[in-house]
Design a protein around this motif. Structure first.
Motif: not given
Length: 64
Positions: A20-28, A39-42, A49-53, A1-8
């Motif tokens: 109230l500003y957020r940098i978020r992951g996007a699904n599509g 919200c700023i989406r990427m 990756d950004l969250y970890g750095r 089973m593959r583990r799916r990374a959860v966006a931050r």
């Protein structure tokens, strides 16, 4: 089973006040780029990756 990374979400504060500003992951691909409600989406993988750095208190510059 593959583990799916959860966006931050990276939340921007000014001192102890939430801006109230957020940098978020996007699904599509249609969600990437446009901002809404502060919200700023990427791509999910880029947000993870950004969250970890970045450290708490790192400055963020938004150009757009």
């Amino acid at each position: 089973m593959r583990r799916r990374a959860v966006a931050r979400a990276l939340c921007a504060f000014q001192g102890r006040r939430d801006t109230l500003y957020r940098i978020r992951g996007a699904n599509g691909p249609l969600e990437i780029g446009p901002s809404s409600s502060g919200c700023i989406r990427m791509r999910d993988m880029d947000a993870i990756d950004l969250y970890g750095r970045v450290r708490v208190g790192a400055p963020a510059v938004v150009i757009g």
